[in-house]
Design a protein around this motif. Sequence first.
Motif, PDB file in Angstrom:
ATOM      1  N   GLY A 160      30.061  45.610  27.339  1.00  0.00           N
ATOM      2  CA  GLY A 160      30.511  45.437  28.712  1.00  0.00           C
ATOM      3  C   GLY A 160      31.656  46.385  28.996  1.00  0.00           C
ATOM      4  N   LEU A 161      31.551  47.155  30.064  1.00  0.00           N
ATOM      5  CA  LEU A 161      32.605  48.110  30.409  1.00  0.00           C
ATOM      6  C   LEU A 161      33.847  47.376  30.909  1.00  0.00           C
ATOM      7  CD1 LEU A 161      30.461  50.837  32.221  1.00  0.00           C
ATOM      8  CD2 LEU A 161      31.617  51.067  30.013  1.00  0.00           C
ATOM      9  N   ALA A 162      35.003  47.935  30.584  1.00  0.00           N
ATOM     10  CA  ALA A 162      36.266  47.358  31.047  1.00  0.00           C
ATOM     11  C   ALA A 162      36.375  47.512  32.563  1.00  0.00           C
ATOM     12  CB  ALA A 162      37.438  48.036  30.350  1.00  0.00           C
ATOM     13  N   LYS A 163      37.025  46.536  33.212  1.00  0.00           N
ATOM     14  CA  LYS A 163      37.168  46.557  34.667  1.00  0.00           C
ATOM     15  C   LYS A 163      38.533  47.110  35.063  1.00  0.00           C
ATOM     16  CE  LYS A 163      34.153  42.567  35.484  1.00  0.00           C
ATOM     17  NZ  LYS A 163      34.040  41.239  36.139  1.00  0.00           N
ATOM     18  N   GLU A 164      38.524  47.943  36.093  1.00  0.00           N
ATOM     19  CA  GLU A 164      39.774  48.473  36.634  1.00  0.00           C
ATOM     20  C   GLU A 164      40.309  47.581  37.754  1.00  0.00           C
ATOM     21  OE1 GLU A 164      39.944  53.118  36.338  1.00  0.00           O
ATOM     22  OE2 GLU A 164      38.017  52.570  37.265  1.00  0.00           O
ATOM     23  N   LEU A 166      39.874  43.405  39.563  1.00  0.00           N
ATOM     24  CA  LEU A 166      39.409  42.052  39.279  1.00  0.00           C
ATOM     25  C   LEU A 166      38.076  41.747  39.945  1.00  0.00           C
ATOM     26  CD1 LEU A 166      42.741  39.996  39.555  1.00  0.00           C
ATOM     27  CD2 LEU A 166      41.483  40.636  37.489  1.00  0.00           C
ATOM     28  N   ASN A 167      37.848  42.307  41.121  1.00  0.00           N
ATOM     29  CA  ASN A 167      36.617  42.022  41.859  1.00  0.00           C
ATOM     30  C   ASN A 167      35.482  42.992  41.533  1.00  0.00           C
ATOM     31  OD1 ASN A 167      37.751  44.248  43.028  1.00  0.00           O
ATOM     32  ND2 ASN A 167      37.367  43.611  45.145  1.00  0.00           N
ATOM     33  N   GLU A 168      35.688  43.811  40.526  1.00  0.00           N
ATOM     34  CA  GLU A 168      34.651  44.781  40.148  1.00  0.00           C
ATOM     35  C   GLU A 168      33.495  44.056  39.455  1.00  0.00           C
ATOM     36  OE1 GLU A 168      34.353  48.896  37.479  1.00  0.00           O
ATOM     37  OE2 GLU A 168      36.305  48.055  38.041  1.00  0.00           O
ATOM     38  N   GLU A 169      32.266  44.470  39.769  1.00  0.00           N
ATOM     39  CA  GLU A 169      31.106  43.806  39.191  1.00  0.00           C
ATOM     40  C   GLU A 169      30.978  44.140  37.695  1.00  0.00           C
ATOM     41  OE1 GLU A 169      27.320  45.116  40.618  1.00  0.00           O
ATOM     42  OE2 GLU A 169      27.902  47.239  40.662  1.00  0.00           O
ATOM     43  N   ASN A 170      30.283  43.270  36.988  1.00  0.00           N
ATOM     44  CA  ASN A 170      30.050  43.497  35.563  1.00  0.00           C
ATOM     45  C   ASN A 170      29.090  44.671  35.376  1.00  0.00           C
ATOM     46  OD1 ASN A 170      31.639  41.298  34.774  1.00  0.00           O
ATOM     47  ND2 ASN A 170      29.922  39.875  34.991  1.00  0.00           N
ATOM     48  N   ARG A 171      29.456  45.561  34.475  1.00  0.00           N
ATOM     49  CA  ARG A 171      28.576  46.690  34.153  1.00  0.00           C
ATOM     50  C   ARG A 171      28.482  46.800  32.630  1.00  0.00           C
ATOM     51  NH1 ARG A 171      31.541  49.260  38.479  1.00  0.00           N
ATOM     52  NH2 ARG A 171      30.196  49.817  40.242  1.00  0.00           N
ATOM     53  N   TYR A 172      27.313  47.221  32.171  1.00  0.00           N
ATOM     54  CA  TYR A 172      27.052  47.327  30.729  1.00  0.00           C
ATOM     55  C   TYR A 172      26.662  48.762  30.381  1.00  0.00           C
ATOM     56  CZ  TYR A 172      26.743  42.318  31.433  1.00  0.00           C
ATOM     57  OH  TYR A 172      27.007  41.015  31.791  1.00  0.00           O
ATOM     58  N   LEU A 173      27.309  49.268  29.351  1.00  0.00           N
ATOM     59  CA  LEU A 173      26.984  50.603  28.845  1.00  0.00           C
ATOM     60  C   LEU A 173      26.006  50.464  27.685  1.00  0.00           C
ATOM     61  CD1 LEU A 173      27.467  53.697  28.668  1.00  0.00           C
ATOM     62  CD2 LEU A 173      29.395  53.186  27.141  1.00  0.00           C
ATOM     63  N   CYS A 174      24.847  51.091  27.816  1.00  0.00           N
ATOM     64  CA  CYS A 174      23.797  51.038  26.790  1.00  0.00           C
ATOM     65  C   CYS A 174      23.595  52.446  26.240  1.00  0.00           C
ATOM     66  CB  CYS A 174      22.484  50.514  27.381  1.00  0.00           C
ATOM     67  SG  CYS A 174      22.644  48.995  28.346  1.00  0.00           S
ATOM     68  N   HIS A 223      33.869  52.216  34.047  1.00  0.00           N
ATOM     69  CA  HIS A 223      32.759  52.896  34.729  1.00  0.00           C
ATOM     70  C   HIS A 223      33.141  54.312  35.117  1.00  0.00           C
ATOM     71  CE1 HIS A 223      30.045  53.587  38.343  1.00  0.00           C
ATOM     72  NE2 HIS A 223      29.230  53.503  37.306  1.00  0.00           N
ATOM     73  N   ARG A 224      34.397  54.530  35.412  1.00  0.00           N
ATOM     74  CA  ARG A 224      34.871  55.867  35.772  1.00  0.00           C
ATOM     75  C   ARG A 224      34.648  56.858  34.621  1.00  0.00           C
ATOM     76  NH1 ARG A 224      39.178  57.285  39.239  1.00  0.00           N
ATOM     77  NH2 ARG A 224      39.810  55.078  39.275  1.00  0.00           N
ATOM     78  N   ASP A 225      34.781  56.377  33.366  1.00  0.00           N
ATOM     79  CA  ASP A 225      34.649  57.243  32.193  1.00  0.00           C
ATOM     80  C   ASP A 225      33.222  57.707  31.950  1.00  0.00           C
ATOM     81  OD1 ASP A 225      37.399  57.022  31.528  1.00  0.00           O
ATOM     82  OD2 ASP A 225      37.009  55.092  30.556  1.00  0.00           O
TER      83      ASP A 225
END
Length: 287
Positions: A160-164, A166-174, A223-225
């Motif tokens: 799970g990607l770190a959030k920048e 609090l309201n950012e949606e969950n994103r997963y790096l595969c 997600h920015r990375d």
Amino acid sequence: MWPGLVALLALFLVACDKEPPEREIIVGPWKDTIASYHTIISFRANGSFGTLRLAEGQHSKIDDTAERVKVDGKWQLLPPEVDGDPLLLVMTPEVVEGDTPWEVDAPVTYLIEQLNPNRMMLRSPAGERLSWDRLRSTRAPEEEGGLPLIHVATGPMVVGLAKERLNEENRYLCVQMEFILSDVEGTSYIEDVRLDSGEPSGSYRIHPSVREALVLHMSRLTHRDVRSLKRFQAVLTDFKRILTPYLGDRLKDVKVVKVVVTSTRDGVDTFVAEFAPEPVEPEDAKS
């Protein structure tokens, strides 16, 4: 009687345990050229060997369209039973690909007629003499120093990607990657799959501690990375830096097979299913 028997047994065990000094000379890459065919063989210190036959095309370049012959297996050096007799080189193939007389699990014993750091002369059971020259600088595609590079898949890694925010949606790096290595000898961080699954020679996996180091770093990314291929190249550079303490200079490259950023569990499941290893059917089920 007993003391003499014990002494004889001790001498026998010492003799069996001692490797012939010529073994150190044999270890390494050798090359044989007949007409337009180049055969490269590597004797590794761990008792395995690998061969690759390449065909030369126009302008002295390797013909990538020609069929390649590949043989991998085990080798051992047997000392002579009587002083003055030649050494015996026994090679037992475990993987055979292409048109070749080699057969899996069929050992072939050669007489070593000449051996020095630059040349090795062998005589086959049929009486054929083979001349091998030490390989020092020849390089072919997907090789280094004449040896085929080893590709080790990481298996699917998901974090799970770190959030920048609090309201950012969950994103997963595969991520699915391959480590491209010059050799796996001497490192405990690349494991031989054959030890517990019976898969053929050349099947390897990365040690769990290496996966953990990569996953830990990936879990700190945002997600920015990773939102563009250019940005992910910087991440790839970090991967190589992280892997250096584990694999050293044997690591030649890290190849990204596929990278996906998804916000759904279905996306994660689809990615994992694509790269998950095939399940091994139990022997009982086969029968």
